[in-house]
Write an enzyme that holds these catalytic residues in place. Structure first.
Site, short mmCIF file in Angstrom:
data_model
loop_
_atom_site.label_atom_id
_atom_site.label_comp_id
_atom_site.label_asym_id
_atom_site.label_seq_id
_atom_site.Cartn_x
_atom_site.Cartn_y
_atom_site.Cartn_z
N GLU A 165 -19.16 -17.46 28.97
CA GLU A 165 -18.62 -16.85 27.30
C GLU A 165 -19.10 -17.88 26.44
OE1 GLU A 165 -15.78 -13.98 28.03
OE2 GLU A 165 -16.83 -12.39 28.41
N LYS A 189 -10.99 -10.68 16.80
CA LYS A 189 -11.39 -9.65 16.80
C LYS A 189 -11.32 -9.95 15.38
CE LYS A 189 -12.51 -7.07 21.14
NZ LYS A 189 -12.70 -6.35 22.22
N HIS A 209 -10.14 -10.37 22.76
CA HIS A 209 -10.92 -10.51 23.95
C HIS A 209 -10.46 -11.11 24.76
CE1 HIS A 209 -14.26 -11.01 26.82
NE2 HIS A 209 -14.52 -11.79 26.96
N THR A 221 -6.80 -2.94 27.88
CA THR A 221 -8.33 -2.17 26.75
C THR A 221 -7.62 -1.63 25.57
OG1 THR A 221 -9.14 -2.72 28.37
CG2 THR A 221 -10.44 -1.72 26.63
N TYR A 224 -21.85 -9.04 24.96
CA TYR A 224 -21.81 -8.02 26.05
C TYR A 224 -22.33 -7.44 26.69
CZ TYR A 224 -17.00 -7.34 23.13
OH TYR A 224 -15.69 -7.96 23.21
N ASN A 246 -9.24 -3.65 19.18
CA ASN A 246 -7.75 -4.23 19.59
C ASN A 246 -7.84 -5.32 19.34
OD1 ASN A 246 -10.59 -4.69 21.68
ND2 ASN A 246 -9.72 -3.90 23.05
P1 GTP Z 1 -12.95 -7.46 25.80
O1 GTP Z 1 -11.80 -8.37 26.48
O2 GTP Z 1 -13.41 -6.90 24.38
O3 GTP Z 1 -13.78 -7.37 27.23
O4 GTP Z 1 -12.46 -6.18 26.62
P2 GTP Z 1 -12.38 -5.63 28.42
O5 GTP Z 1 -12.49 -6.46 28.94
O6 GTP Z 1 -10.47 -5.04 27.94
O7 GTP Z 1 -12.66 -4.56 27.90
P3 GTP Z 1 -14.76 -3.94 28.76
O8 GTP Z 1 -15.07 -5.28 28.65
O9 GTP Z 1 -14.44 -3.16 29.81
O10 GTP Z 1 -15.11 -3.01 27.23
C1 GTP Z 1 -14.80 -3.75 26.15
C2 GTP Z 1 -14.56 -3.44 25.28
O11 GTP Z 1 -15.59 -2.35 24.16
C3 GTP Z 1 -13.42 -3.14 24.64
O12 GTP Z 1 -12.40 -4.42 24.07
C4 GTP Z 1 -13.23 -2.09 24.12
O13 GTP Z 1 -13.06 -2.04 22.76
C5 GTP Z 1 -14.66 -1.49 24.02
N1 GTP Z 1 -14.59 -0.04 24.75
C6 GTP Z 1 -14.18 0.39 26.65
N2 GTP Z 1 -14.54 1.40 27.21
C7 GTP Z 1 -14.36 2.05 26.34
C8 GTP Z 1 -14.59 3.25 25.87
O14 GTP Z 1 -14.59 3.72 26.89
N3 GTP Z 1 -14.46 3.79 24.57
C9 GTP Z 1 -14.63 2.96 23.70
N4 GTP Z 1 -14.39 3.79 22.80
N5 GTP Z 1 -15.02 1.59 23.82
C10 GTP Z 1 -14.46 1.33 24.91
MG MG Z 2 -14.79 -7.20 29.14
#
Ligand code: GTP
Ligand code: MG
Length: 139
Positions: free
Chosen positions: A128, A11, A117, A93, A51, A114
């Protein structure tokens, strides 16, 4: 049967901090083979498409702004049980909740920034990978 590929992105925050080389070395040391890779910058619109499952969520605006804020490195990785193993490998996450020695624990700054991905299913890995790479780039 669990698939052999997953998709990853380093990222913008991690790229900007100069962690790309260290993260890629850790991925290769972890037994993943890089079968496609490129450095690109997403537009906000493309980040929204990537996303799209999070459309309408409270963090969607911040997520797409962040993911289009700078360069990313996109890659397809190959390993047995790739999706599940890589999710474990990168950690939770939220970096504050990630296990020691995971990529998010080592290089993540916050829930938004973070570091990396990882696909959440074989179907996501295919979608993807296809979003970033054509068939010919994956051979
Ligand atoms: P990715 O690998 O980036 O897809 O992360 P993930 O699969 O662990 O999480 P998810 O797909 O649920 O969410 C995508 C991204 O959105 C995450 O990597 C976080 O940076 C962000 N995100 C997810 N949940 C939250 C939340 O509750 N608050 C905030 N501010 N950001 C969030
Ligand atoms: Mg995700």
């Amino acid at each position: 049967m669990a698939g052999k590929i997953t998709f990853t992105m380093i990222k913008p925050s991690a790229f900007e901090s100069g962690f790309t080389g260290k993260i890629l070395a850790k991925i290769e040391d972890g037994g993943y083979r890089i079968i496609a890779m490129k450095k690109v910058r997403l537009s906000k619109e493309l980040a929204g498409h990537f996303y799209e499952m999070h459309t309408g969520k409270p963090f969607f605006e911040d997520l797409t702004t962040f993911m289009s804020s700078g360069s990313i490195v996109a890659a397809i990785l190959e390993k047995e049980n790739a999706v599940e193993d890589f999710r474990q490998f990168i950690g939770a996450t939220d970096p504050a909740k990630a296990e020691d020695n995971t990529i998010r624990k080592l290089y993540g700054k916050s829930l938004s920034e973070n570091a990396i991905h990882g696909s959440d299913s074989d179907e996501s890995a295919e979608r993807e990978s296809g979003f970033f790479f054509s068939f010919i780039e994956r051979t």
